[in-house]
Design an enzyme around this catalytic site. Structure first.
Site, PDB file in Angstrom:
ATOM      1  N   LYS A   1      10.425   7.126   7.935  1.00  0.00           N
ATOM      2  CA  LYS A   1      10.068   8.496   8.289  1.00  0.00           C
ATOM      3  C   LYS A   1      11.274   9.414   8.057  1.00  0.00           C
ATOM      4  CE  LYS A   1       6.840  10.622  11.393  1.00  0.00           C
ATOM      5  NZ  LYS A   1       5.971  10.481  12.535  1.00  0.00           N
TER       6      LYS A   1
ATOM      7  N   LYS B   1      -1.897  -2.511  -1.466  1.00  0.00           N
ATOM      8  CA  LYS B   1      -2.194  -3.089  -0.162  1.00  0.00           C
ATOM      9  C   LYS B   1      -3.165  -2.176   0.603  1.00  0.00           C
ATOM     10  CE  LYS B   1      -0.167  -4.217   4.233  1.00  0.00           C
ATOM     11  NZ  LYS B   1       0.775  -3.896   5.250  1.00  0.00           N
TER      12      LYS B   1
ATOM     13  N   LYS C   1      -4.477   2.205   6.099  1.00  0.00           N
ATOM     14  CA  LYS C   1      -4.915   3.561   6.481  1.00  0.00           C
ATOM     15  C   LYS C   1      -4.093   4.621   5.770  1.00  0.00           C
ATOM     16  CE  LYS C   1      -4.290   2.942  10.920  1.00  0.00           C
ATOM     17  NZ  LYS C   1      -4.373   1.518  11.209  1.00  0.00           N
TER      18      LYS C   1
HETATM   19  P1  ADP Z   1      -2.508   0.055   8.485  1.00  0.00           P
HETATM   20  O1  ADP Z   1      -1.542  -0.336   7.379  1.00  0.00           O
HETATM   21  O2  ADP Z   1      -3.863   0.308   7.958  1.00  0.00           O
HETATM   22  O3  ADP Z   1      -1.971   1.219   9.316  1.00  0.00           O
HETATM   23  P2  ADP Z   1      -1.690  -1.589  10.692  1.00  0.00           P
HETATM   24  O4  ADP Z   1      -0.255  -1.349  10.324  1.00  0.00           O
HETATM   25  O5  ADP Z   1      -2.205  -0.944  11.933  1.00  0.00           O
HETATM   26  O6  ADP Z   1      -2.625  -1.189   9.446  1.00  0.00           O
HETATM   27  O7  ADP Z   1      -1.935  -3.151  10.735  1.00  0.00           O
HETATM   28  C1  ADP Z   1      -2.331  -3.905  11.880  1.00  0.00           C
HETATM   29  C2  ADP Z   1      -2.226  -5.374  11.532  1.00  0.00           C
HETATM   30  O8  ADP Z   1      -3.029  -5.697  10.372  1.00  0.00           O
HETATM   31  C3  ADP Z   1      -0.802  -5.814  11.200  1.00  0.00           C
HETATM   32  O9  ADP Z   1      -0.584  -7.093  11.757  1.00  0.00           O
HETATM   33  C4  ADP Z   1      -0.782  -5.864   9.696  1.00  0.00           C
HETATM   34  O10 ADP Z   1       0.142  -6.773   9.218  1.00  0.00           O
HETATM   35  C5  ADP Z   1      -2.224  -6.275   9.362  1.00  0.00           C
HETATM   36  N1  ADP Z   1      -2.615  -5.682   8.065  1.00  0.00           N
HETATM   37  C6  ADP Z   1      -2.851  -4.375   7.823  1.00  0.00           C
HETATM   38  N2  ADP Z   1      -3.186  -4.174   6.540  1.00  0.00           N
HETATM   39  C7  ADP Z   1      -3.161  -5.388   5.933  1.00  0.00           C
HETATM   40  C8  ADP Z   1      -3.417  -5.851   4.604  1.00  0.00           C
HETATM   41  N3  ADP Z   1      -3.788  -5.016   3.643  1.00  0.00           N
HETATM   42  N4  ADP Z   1      -3.298  -7.165   4.350  1.00  0.00           N
HETATM   43  C9  ADP Z   1      -2.938  -8.032   5.329  1.00  0.00           C
HETATM   44  N5  ADP Z   1      -2.680  -7.663   6.600  1.00  0.00           N
HETATM   45  C10 ADP Z   1      -2.782  -6.360   6.926  1.00  0.00           C
END
Ligand code: ADP
Ligand code: TRP
Length: 351
Positions: A124, A203, A206
């Site tokens: 950030k 990947k 969100k």
């Molecule tokens: P985002 O990237 O959508 O904000 P989060 O950071 O809230 O998702 O992720 C919550 C959990 O899901 C974490 O443990 C993260 O490692 C897993 N996760 C999120 N996106 C993926 C992905 N594309 N592949 C594998 N694991 C993921």
């Protein structure tokens, strides 16, 4: 090993932020692993604690109604997906105030430099965005989340491993100063370090707006699947399924036999990506059909989810209260005996 925890059972713990509805990346990268670690499951731990990290989400979700509704939806989704409140403790992070108190104790042994190196804050700052102290100290609250329950194993995605290292560092420093108070946890990565690709091949996240939500309305979900980006090679050309994000998504949900058949189709050529997308619509619908049914039943019974969360919070507080008391005694905050007086005497008591 802490004195009141003999012998030490394996205890899985993880938290997930309610910053949006869960997508396939969250399910295959995190939630499925939580379910596999529940007592009674095939890779079970002796105990499992899972929580919805609403305090962490406060650093990004600033709309109270939205936060409330996301927390509720997260709880319903987790139970619908197979998290069993009879076998795992499911609760909301902010229902356990012991954790925020513990996080202050840890803050006093946290070097600034350690937090400056943590990626959420660093990213950030590098992007020139304003960061608050909540984001800066995020890893300390996460360490408190883990240490408060004497967790031994923390199932997370690769992006969270740095935070587990911080947790181990802080626990180690605290233990060094005050005696063996905390159990050092280990991260547990998804087998093969799976990174679920999003609709654009990067990947799924969100932040990239490339997600497919687990419980999205089926027709909206179908549209998203049909719009997944693909390369523009002609239909006749044989293709390598390995590394193809559409194939990767299909493989997550298809049976072994269907996956083999699809790989053969790719290698043979003469088919269109539209066919693979249609097959993906079908396998994903089948994969989550039971969960959708369970979700619908839970949605119409609000009291059930509230009862699950209240029971979870009570169990979580009971455990966190013991660990907090141990930590407070050890560092001189309460009048009880210190955990390891001999170690304290030898090292001095400066914080
Ligand atoms: P985002 O990237 O959508 O904000 P989060 O950071 O809230 O998702 O992720 C919550 C959990 O899901 C974490 O443990 C993260 O490692 C897993 N996760 C999120 N996106 C993926 C992905 N594309 N592949 C594998 N694991 C993921
Ligand atoms: N930081 C984690 C994430 O964004 C969520 C989280 C909060 C967590 N506290 C935790 C994960 C404790 C594991 C253990 O995904």
């Amino acid at each position: 090993m802490p004195p009141d925890a003999t012998p030490q059972p394996s205890r899985a713990l993880s938290g997930i932020q309610p910053t949006g509805r869960f997508h396939w990346g969250n399910y295959f990268g995190a939630i499925r692993q939580y379910i596999d670690l529940q007592p009674g499951a095939h890779q079970a731990a002796d105990e499992a604690y899972y929580f919805i990290a609403d305090l962490h989400a406060l650093t990004t979700v600033r709309d109270p109604d939205r936060l409330r509704s996301l927390v509720h939806a997260a709880a319903v989704d987790l139970v619908a997906l197979g998290l069993d409140p009879e076998r795992a403790v499911l609760f909301i992070q902010s229902d356990v105030p012991e954790v925020t108190e513990l996080s202050w104790l840890l803050m006093t042994v946290t070097p600034m430099g350690l937090l400056e190196r943590c990626h959420a804050y660093k990213d950030k700052k590098n992007r020139g965005l304003p960061a608050d102290a909540g984001l800066f100290t995020y890893p300390v609250l996460m360490a408190a989340d883990i240490l408060a329950y004497d967790a031994t194993v923390v199932p997370v995605g690769e992006d969270q491993v740095q935070h587990i290292e911080v947790c181990r560092d802080l626990a180690g420093t605290f233990n060094h100063l005050y005696g063996e108070v905390f159990t050092l946890p280990k991260p547990r990565l998804v087998e093969g370090g799976a990174k679920v690709p999003g609709t654009d091949g990067q990947k799924m996240s969100k932040s990239y707006e490339n997600t497919i939500e687990v419980f999205e309305d089926p027709s909206a979900q179908k549209k998203k699947i049909m719009r997944i980006t693909t390369d523009s090679r002609p239909m006749e050309e044989p293709k390598d399924p390995v590394g193809d994000h559409l194939f990767e998504l299909y493989s997550l949900m298809a049976s072994e036999a269907d996956r083999t058949r699809m790989a053969e189709l790719y290698r043979r050529g003469g088919f269109g990506y539209g066919e693979v997308k249609k097959a993906l619509v079908e396998v994903s619908a089948a994969c989550f059909a039971d969960a959708r049914d369970r979700r619908a039943a839970l949605e119409s019974d609000r009291g059930r989810i509230e009862a699950i969360l209240a029971a979870g919070a009570a169990k979580a507080r009971a455990r966190a209260g013991k660990v907090l008391a141990r930590a407070k005694r050890a560092c001189g905050l309460s009048r009880g005996e210190t955990v390891a007086p001999a170690a304290n005497a030898a090292k001095g008591k400066q914080a």
